[in-house]
Design an enzyme around this catalytic site. Structure first.
Site, short mmCIF file in Angstrom:
data_model
loop_
_atom_site.label_atom_id
_atom_site.label_comp_id
_atom_site.label_asym_id
_atom_site.label_seq_id
_atom_site.Cartn_x
_atom_site.Cartn_y
_atom_site.Cartn_z
N HIS A 132 0.98 -1.38 -0.02
CA HIS A 132 -0.04 -0.10 -0.07
C HIS A 132 0.78 1.25 -0.04
O HIS A 132 0.55 2.14 -0.64
CB HIS A 132 -0.92 0.08 1.30
CG HIS A 132 -1.83 -0.80 1.57
ND1 HIS A 132 -2.05 -1.76 2.40
CD2 HIS A 132 -2.77 -1.52 0.34
CE1 HIS A 132 -3.04 -2.86 2.12
NE2 HIS A 132 -3.59 -2.42 1.11
N LYS B 244 -16.33 -6.28 6.14
CA LYS B 244 -15.11 -7.35 5.90
C LYS B 244 -14.91 -7.60 7.63
O LYS B 244 -14.04 -8.46 7.66
CB LYS B 244 -14.13 -6.27 5.48
CG LYS B 244 -14.31 -6.23 3.79
CD LYS B 244 -12.98 -5.86 3.16
CE LYS B 244 -13.18 -5.88 1.61
NZ LYS B 244 -11.84 -5.50 0.84
N ARG C 32 -2.28 -5.37 -8.68
CA ARG C 32 -1.26 -6.20 -8.26
C ARG C 32 -1.40 -7.47 -9.19
O ARG C 32 -1.17 -7.00 -10.44
CB ARG C 32 -1.52 -7.03 -6.87
CG ARG C 32 -1.12 -5.85 -5.67
CD ARG C 32 -1.85 -6.39 -4.47
NE ARG C 32 -3.18 -6.52 -4.42
CZ ARG C 32 -4.00 -7.44 -3.78
NH1 ARG C 32 -3.30 -7.99 -2.78
NH2 ARG C 32 -5.18 -7.35 -4.01
N SER D 241 -3.16 -7.48 2.94
CA SER D 241 -3.23 -7.85 4.56
C SER D 241 -3.61 -8.79 5.15
O SER D 241 -2.97 -9.14 6.17
CB SER D 241 -4.15 -6.54 4.64
OG SER D 241 -4.01 -5.46 4.09
N1 COA Z 1 -0.56 -3.88 -1.58
C1 COA Z 1 -0.93 -4.88 -0.79
N2 COA Z 1 -2.09 -5.17 -0.57
C2 COA Z 1 -3.01 -4.77 -1.45
C3 COA Z 1 -2.94 -3.66 -2.16
C4 COA Z 1 -1.31 -3.12 -2.25
N3 COA Z 1 -1.03 -2.30 -3.12
N4 COA Z 1 -3.85 -3.27 -2.91
C5 COA Z 1 -5.00 -4.07 -2.37
N5 COA Z 1 -4.41 -4.72 -1.41
C6 COA Z 1 -5.14 -5.91 -0.62
C7 COA Z 1 -5.72 -5.57 0.55
O1 COA Z 1 -4.38 -5.66 1.41
C8 COA Z 1 -6.55 -6.58 0.91
O2 COA Z 1 -6.30 -7.68 1.17
P1 COA Z 1 -6.96 -8.64 1.93
O3 COA Z 1 -8.40 -8.92 1.49
O4 COA Z 1 -6.19 -9.93 2.14
O5 COA Z 1 -7.26 -8.12 3.70
C9 COA Z 1 -7.22 -6.64 -0.51
O6 COA Z 1 -6.45 -6.10 -1.37
C10 COA Z 1 -8.52 -5.64 -0.77
O7 COA Z 1 -8.16 -4.26 -0.09
P2 COA Z 1 -9.32 -3.37 0.22
O8 COA Z 1 -8.12 -2.39 0.99
O9 COA Z 1 -9.97 -4.07 1.17
O10 COA Z 1 -9.60 -2.70 -1.13
P3 COA Z 1 -10.80 -3.07 -2.20
O11 COA Z 1 -10.15 -3.05 -3.32
O12 COA Z 1 -11.71 -4.09 -1.77
O13 COA Z 1 -11.92 -1.68 -1.84
C11 COA Z 1 -12.71 0.32 -0.78
C12 COA Z 1 -12.01 -0.98 -0.61
C13 COA Z 1 -12.57 0.99 0.17
C14 COA Z 1 -11.85 1.07 -2.04
C15 COA Z 1 -14.01 -0.03 -1.37
O14 COA Z 1 -14.70 -1.08 -0.55
C16 COA Z 1 -15.20 1.16 -1.38
O15 COA Z 1 -14.87 2.06 -2.18
N6 COA Z 1 -15.72 1.26 -0.01
C17 COA Z 1 -16.84 2.41 -0.07
C18 COA Z 1 -17.99 2.21 -0.11
C19 COA Z 1 -18.31 2.22 -1.72
O16 COA Z 1 -18.32 3.10 -2.34
N7 COA Z 1 -18.79 0.97 -2.12
C20 COA Z 1 -19.29 0.98 -3.69
C21 COA Z 1 -18.31 1.06 -4.73
S1 COA Z 1 -19.08 0.90 -6.17
#
Ligand code: COA
Length: 159
Positions: free
Chosen positions: A18, A42, A91, A129
């Protein structure tokens, strides 16, 4: 015009993967807001204040980066902060389908909001994570995967 971007995530906890994306976004943009999502569905291991604090500590050396928790729709949060760009890390190829869907939905909700992607370098390609949490829970050394403040927090969590 200030180029203000949002890098959103659950950050449970923030990893060096990240941090790499946030650092590179900060070098491309005038301001970066790291948006720490409540992500209640989550059931994160670290609370929202804990995750926010860890991201703050991990990014304190980056002068144009601020960190904020949020619990609403990402497009609404971006609008409130007058940010026009969302920056996300890509990734492995497995990220693509999900990000494609999120991008399409966000674009439909707010036409003016762009999503842009930064490719993760090979060393962080398979980092996540949940892998970090599992390694730490089993007593593994996660120093190469997380910033020192997170390593400390994980050690306390699993003491
Ligand atoms: N390096 C390491 N790990 C990474 C990474 C990086 N660069 N990018 C993503 N990851 C991993 C995270 O560690 C996480 O791992 P895990 O599932 O093993 O714990 C996984 O990818 C998912 O990451 P997360 O941070 O939960 O992101 P997401 O891509 O699922 O999206 C939000 C999260 C907050 C962006 C998204 O849920 C959101 O926009 N929420 C707000 C509500 C909303 O608007 N919802 C409707 C969207 S249309």
């Amino acid at each position: 015009m200030t180029r203000r971007a949002i890098t959103p995530g659950t950050f449970d906890p923030i990893t060096r993967g990240h941090l790499d994306i946030i650092t590179r976004a900060a070098s491309l943009m005038d301001e970066v807001i790291v948006a720490v999502a409540a992500s209640a569905g989550k059931h994160p291991m670290f609370s929202l204040p804990e995750r926010t604090q860890l991201v703050r500590e991990a990014t304190q050396h980056l002068p144009n980066v601020t960190v904020e928790p949020f619990g609403n729709l990402l497009v609404d949060f971006a609008r409130e902060r007058d940010a026009k760009v969302i920056v996300k890390g890509l990734r492995a190829i497995t990220d693509f389908e999900y990000e494609f869907q999120m991008n399409a939905l966000n674009h439909q909700l707010d036409f003016d909001l762009e999503t842009t992607f930064i490719m993760s370098p090979p060393e962080f390609m398979y980092l996540s994570s949940s892998i970090v949490r599992e390694m730490a829970s089993l007593g593994g050394d996660v120093a190469q995967f997380v910033p020192p403040c997170v390593q400390e927090a994980l050690t306390k969590k699993f003491a």
